[in-house]
Design a protein around this motif. Structure first.
Motif, PDB file in Angstrom:
ATOM      1  N   GLN A 173       0.837  -1.204   0.000  1.00 33.62           N
ATOM      2  CA  GLN A 173       0.000   0.000   0.000  1.00 33.62           C
ATOM      3  C   GLN A 173       0.868   1.249   0.000  1.00 33.62           C
ATOM      4  N   VAL A 174       1.911   1.202   0.848  1.00 37.53           N
ATOM      5  CA  VAL A 174       2.800   2.348   0.956  1.00 37.53           C
ATOM      6  C   VAL A 174       3.457   2.634  -0.392  1.00 37.53           C
ATOM      7  N   SER A 175       3.889   1.565  -1.059  1.00 40.31           N
ATOM      8  CA  SER A 175       4.581   1.774  -2.333  1.00 40.31           C
ATOM      9  C   SER A 175       3.614   2.313  -3.381  1.00 40.31           C
ATOM     10  N   GLY A 176       2.337   1.913  -3.287  1.00 39.06           N
ATOM     11  CA  GLY A 176       1.336   2.445  -4.197  1.00 39.06           C
ATOM     12  C   GLY A 176       1.195   3.956  -4.047  1.00 39.06           C
ATOM     13  N   LEU A 177       1.115   4.391  -2.800  1.00 39.69           N
ATOM     14  CA  LEU A 177       1.005   5.826  -2.515  1.00 39.69           C
ATOM     15  C   LEU A 177       2.238   6.587  -2.991  1.00 39.69           C
ATOM     16  N   LEU A 178       3.380   5.956  -2.704  1.00 38.09           N
ATOM     17  CA  LEU A 178       4.657   6.564  -3.067  1.00 38.09           C
ATOM     18  C   LEU A 178       4.744   6.792  -4.571  1.00 38.09           C
ATOM     19  N   MET A 179       4.343   5.775  -5.329  1.00 40.97           N
ATOM     20  CA  MET A 179       4.412   5.894  -6.775  1.00 40.97           C
ATOM     21  C   MET A 179       3.434   6.948  -7.287  1.00 40.97           C
ATOM     22  N   GLN A 180       2.281   7.046  -6.623  1.00 38.26           N
ATOM     23  CA  GLN A 180       1.307   8.071  -7.003  1.00 38.26           C
ATOM     24  C   GLN A 180       1.936   9.458  -6.850  1.00 38.26           C
ATOM     25  N   LEU A 181       2.636   9.609  -5.755  1.00 36.38           N
ATOM     26  CA  LEU A 181       3.296  10.887  -5.466  1.00 36.38           C
ATOM     27  C   LEU A 181       4.362  11.185  -6.523  1.00 36.38           C
ATOM     28  N   ILE A 182       5.181  10.171  -6.806  1.00 31.67           N
ATOM     29  CA  ILE A 182       6.263  10.357  -7.771  1.00 31.67           C
ATOM     30  C   ILE A 182       5.691  10.667  -9.163  1.00 31.67           C
ATOM     31  N   TRP A 183       4.557  10.039  -9.443  1.00 31.28           N
ATOM     32  CA  TRP A 183       3.887  10.229 -10.730  1.00 31.28           C
ATOM     33  C   TRP A 183       3.603  11.708 -10.993  1.00 31.28           C
ATOM     34  N   TYR A 184       3.124  12.400  -9.968  1.00 31.11           N
ATOM     35  CA  TYR A 184       2.833  13.823 -10.164  1.00 31.11           C
ATOM     36  C   TYR A 184       4.103  14.628 -10.316  1.00 31.11           C
ATOM     37  N   GLY A 185       5.166  14.166  -9.682  1.00 28.88           N
ATOM     38  CA  GLY A 185       6.425  14.906  -9.739  1.00 28.88           C
ATOM     39  C   GLY A 185       7.324  14.467 -10.872  1.00 28.88           C
ATOM     40  N   SER A 186       6.792  13.675 -11.797  1.00 23.12           N
ATOM     41  CA  SER A 186       7.626  13.192 -12.897  1.00 23.12           C
ATOM     42  C   SER A 186       7.015  13.602 -14.227  1.00 23.12           C
ATOM     43  N   PRO A 187       7.852  13.976 -15.173  1.00 23.05           N
ATOM     44  CA  PRO A 187       7.318  14.441 -16.457  1.00 23.05           C
ATOM     45  C   PRO A 187       6.887  13.280 -17.351  1.00 23.05           C
ATOM     46  N   VAL A 188       5.902  12.520 -16.883  1.00 24.51           N
ATOM     47  CA  VAL A 188       5.444  11.383 -17.682  1.00 24.51           C
ATOM     48  C   VAL A 188       4.460  11.862 -18.736  1.00 24.51           C
ATOM     49  N   PHE A 189       3.489  12.635 -18.310  1.00 26.06           N
ATOM     50  CA  PHE A 189       2.432  13.053 -19.243  1.00 26.06           C
ATOM     51  C   PHE A 189       2.432  14.568 -19.465  1.00 26.06           C
ATOM     52  N   TYR A 190       3.411  15.245 -18.894  1.00 28.80           N
ATOM     53  CA  TYR A 190       3.556  16.664 -19.237  1.00 28.80           C
ATOM     54  C   TYR A 190       5.016  16.955 -19.514  1.00 28.80           C
ATOM     55  N   ASP A 191       5.234  17.983 -20.298  1.00 33.36           N
ATOM     56  CA  ASP A 191       6.595  18.370 -20.640  1.00 33.36           C
ATOM     57  C   ASP A 191       6.987  19.502 -19.696  1.00 33.36           C
ATOM     58  N   PRO A 192       8.115  19.385 -19.003  1.00 29.60           N
ATOM     59  CA  PRO A 192       8.496  20.447 -18.055  1.00 29.60           C
ATOM     60  C   PRO A 192       8.450  21.831 -18.705  1.00 29.60           C
ATOM     61  N   LYS A 193       8.735  21.855 -20.022  1.00 26.39           N
ATOM     62  CA  LYS A 193       8.758  23.150 -20.705  1.00 26.39           C
ATOM     63  C   LYS A 193       7.386  23.821 -20.700  1.00 26.39           C
ATOM     64  N   MET A 194       6.344  23.004 -20.558  1.00 30.21           N
ATOM     65  CA  MET A 194       4.996  23.567 -20.562  1.00 30.21           C
ATOM     66  C   MET A 194       4.683  24.292 -19.254  1.00 30.21           C
ATOM     67  N   LEU A 195       5.519  24.048 -18.255  1.00 34.22           N
ATOM     68  CA  LEU A 195       5.167  24.544 -16.921  1.00 34.22           C
ATOM     69  C   LEU A 195       5.451  26.027 -16.709  1.00 34.22           C
ATOM     70  N   ASN A 196       6.388  26.554 -17.503  1.00 34.01           N
ATOM     71  CA  ASN A 196       6.702  27.984 -17.373  1.00 34.01           C
ATOM     72  C   ASN A 196       7.169  28.366 -15.976  1.00 34.01           C
ATOM     73  N   SER A 197       7.808  27.431 -15.276  1.00 35.57           N
ATOM     74  CA  SER A 197       8.254  27.780 -13.934  1.00 35.57           C
ATOM     75  C   SER A 197       9.664  27.238 -13.733  1.00 35.57           C
ATOM     76  N   PRO A 198      10.655  28.110 -13.688  1.00 37.40           N
ATOM     77  CA  PRO A 198      12.053  27.673 -13.573  1.00 37.40           C
ATOM     78  C   PRO A 198      12.292  26.819 -12.317  1.00 37.40           C
ATOM     79  N   THR A 199      11.592  27.145 -11.227  1.00 34.02           N
ATOM     80  CA  THR A 199      11.795  26.370  -9.993  1.00 34.02           C
ATOM     81  C   THR A 199      11.341  24.924 -10.205  1.00 34.02           C
ATOM     82  N   LEU A 200      10.159  24.785 -10.783  1.00 31.90           N
ATOM     83  CA  LEU A 200       9.629  23.433 -10.997  1.00 31.90           C
ATOM     84  C   LEU A 200      10.540  22.637 -11.926  1.00 31.90           C
TER      85      LEU A 200
END
Lengths: 260, 253
Positions: A173-200
């Motif tokens: 369960q923990v690993s499921g949650l962890l991967m969910q978290l990483i998923w949002y923080g990883s450029p899987v379905f978005y391109d970092p360039k689209m974010l327009n935020s140098p920090t991100l």
């Protein structure tokens, strides 16, 4: 250590055949068999490319292979971290009958995972052949190393999570949650360039998943070899997981049998 | 100096209580912060205590004792499946262990494929399994079922297949948990003959059994174990007699 590696080598016929059996079983169950494994990410990609493409205002033709290559690699990581949890548990009957190094069972799981990953690659290659045929050459040159690295990375990850899950049954369960978290923080379905935020973008640069994705994306999408930084990050991640895996083998392989 | 042996020196085997006490990450975290009601701590189960034992070529050792005396633990420690806390077990010769036979099948795979997997599990090469596969199929009397997935098998067929594989792939040191009997009346006769053959060919046999008559018949040496310690060691008939006496007297340490 040498004995341990020797044990893995001596059992090679066994884990190779187990991996084959699992693959055959996986594909035997559905009528479409292997085709299904190739189509599934394609359909998922079509869906995500349309949804996020319109959300981020991206042309589908370019965005689809981006999402596709991301999903493929991401799926491999998910099956390593979440699917990998079961690796030792499902091998209980073997483990209780004959003493082989425990590492062969994660190795088997990893072989199944990499094979599934490889099966989805032709779909990506086909797409690229239409929109960027020139990338194919670099792809063919750079991909073998990328695939090898991804394979080498998967093994210690599966080993670590399967050891942990055997000791702590709620680790799944923990690993499921962890991967969910990483998923949002990883450029899987978005391109970092689209974010327009140098920090991100800077934060994403520190996420190893970004660089693992680049191993596949750089050659196929952009016709370039992965950057040295990508290799460095992936190698460092590998080193981390291999050391952790070695530590766990050294620390708990002896008592692990009692946790079944 | 004989070529085949089992040498056990000051072996200690305990099932660590941690495996029963903390099973989840949640519990581990709660314990760390001292929240939640404290659970009653269980203690290590000391299955084998400071045991020293030599088994040499030609010996057929029977291990007898009450339930929970440590017989099966000893067998699994010799097979290398259960690790020792301290002490050592050295073996020379190819070990064939015969316990939990019907476990470890791939239920989606055919009988033929399972023969291969099981053979490989036991350390055979694909070639040597292929050499023996016809013999295994013939002995198991599965006929055309051999190409069906295992999940279609009846319990009896599964046992026959397991028995056939495990007895066809030979070893020098045979570890047995109870004498195996498999299948219907007809097969049992065959199985018994096969077992005798196996016993006659093995260099060393270690048999754990509650069937005292069988121990007397098969073994030329026996040990009587009580709470992880060897109480008696000697000729099978003598040790069996001693065990019977202590059972009758109700003296169990």
């Amino acid at each position: 250590m040498l004995d341990y590696l020797n044990g893995i080598w001596n059992a090679r016929h066994f884990w190779r055949h187990l991996a084959q059996a699992e693959l055959r079983y996986k594909f035997r169950r559905s009528k479409l068999g292997i085709i299904w494994t190739m189509i599934y990410p394609l359909l998922l990609t079509a869906m995500m490319a349309v949804v996020f493409g319109s959300l981020f205002k991206q042309p589908v033709r370019e965005f689809a292979p981006y999402v596709f290559s991301g999903l493929l690699t991401w799926e491999f990581l998910v099956s390593s971290v979440i699917g990998g949890c079961q690796s030792l548990l499902v091998s209980e009957a073997y483990i209780k009958q004959y003493k082989h190094p425990f590492a062969i069972y994660p190795l088997k799981t990893n072989m199944v995972n990499i094979y599934t990953f490889l099966l989805a690659l032709p779909g990506l290659a086909l797409w690229i052949l239409f929109i960027r045929p020139a990338n194919l050459l670099v792809g063919l040159l750079a991909m073998p190393l990328s695939i090898l690295l991804i394979f080498m990375l998967g093994w210690p990850i599966v080993l670590v999570v399967s050891f942990l899950n055997l000791k702590y049954r709620d680790f799944g369960q923990v690993s499921g949650l962890l991967m969910q978290l990483i998923w949002y923080g990883s450029p899987v379905f978005y391109d970092p360039k689209m974010l327009n935020s140098p920090t991100l973008i800077a934060v994403l640069e520190l996420n190893p998943v970004t660089h693992i994705l680049n191993l596949v994306r750089a050659p196929i999408l952009y016709g370039q070899f992965p950057a040295l930084m990508d290799y460095a990050f992936v190698l460092a991640t590998m080193l981390f997981f291999y050391l952790l895996a070695l530590f766990m083998i050294w620390r708990s392989e002896k008592t692990l049998i009692y946790y079944f | 100096m004989s070529n085949y042996y089992i040498r056990i020196r000051n072996a200690e085997l305990a099932y660590p209580a941690t495996t029963y006490n903390a099973l989840t990450l949640k519990e581990e975290v709660f314990k760390f912060f001292r929240i939640g009601k404290p659970t009653k701590l269980l203690y290590d189960i000391h299955a084998i205590k400071n045991m020293t034992l030599d088994i040499n070529e030609g010996e057929r050792l029977g291990i007898i004792g009450r339930n929970g005396a440590g017989k099966s633990s000893l067998l699994k420690a010799i097979a290398g499946i259960y690790p020792l806390q301290s002490g050592s077990i050295e073996t020379s010769g190819k070990i064939r262990s015969m316990f939990e036979l019907s476990l470890g099948f791939e239920f989606e795979a055919s009988g033929r494929e399972n023969i291969l997997y099981r053979g490989l599990l036991l350390g055979e090469s694909p070639e040597s399994v292929r050499e023996k596969i016809d013999e295994i199929i013939a002995f198991a009397e599965l006929g055309e079922f051999i190409d069906y997935p295992i999940k279609a098998y009846s319990a009896g067929m599964l046992v026959r297949l397991a028995f056939s594989i495990s007895t066809t792939i030979r070893g020098d040191i045979l570890l047995m948990d109870e004498i195996l009997a498999a299948g219907d009346a007809g097969f049992q006769v065959k199985a018994q003959k096969r077992m005798e053959e196996l016993i006659n060919n093995a260099k060393i046999i270690v048999l754990v059994s509650h069937d005292l008559a069988a121990v007397e018949k098969i073994c030329n040496r026996a040990i009587y174990i009580s709470s992880g310690e060897i109480v008696a060691d000697g000729k099978a008939s003598d040790v069996v007699r001693e065990y019977r006496n202590s059972m009758n007297a109700g003296v169990v340490k």
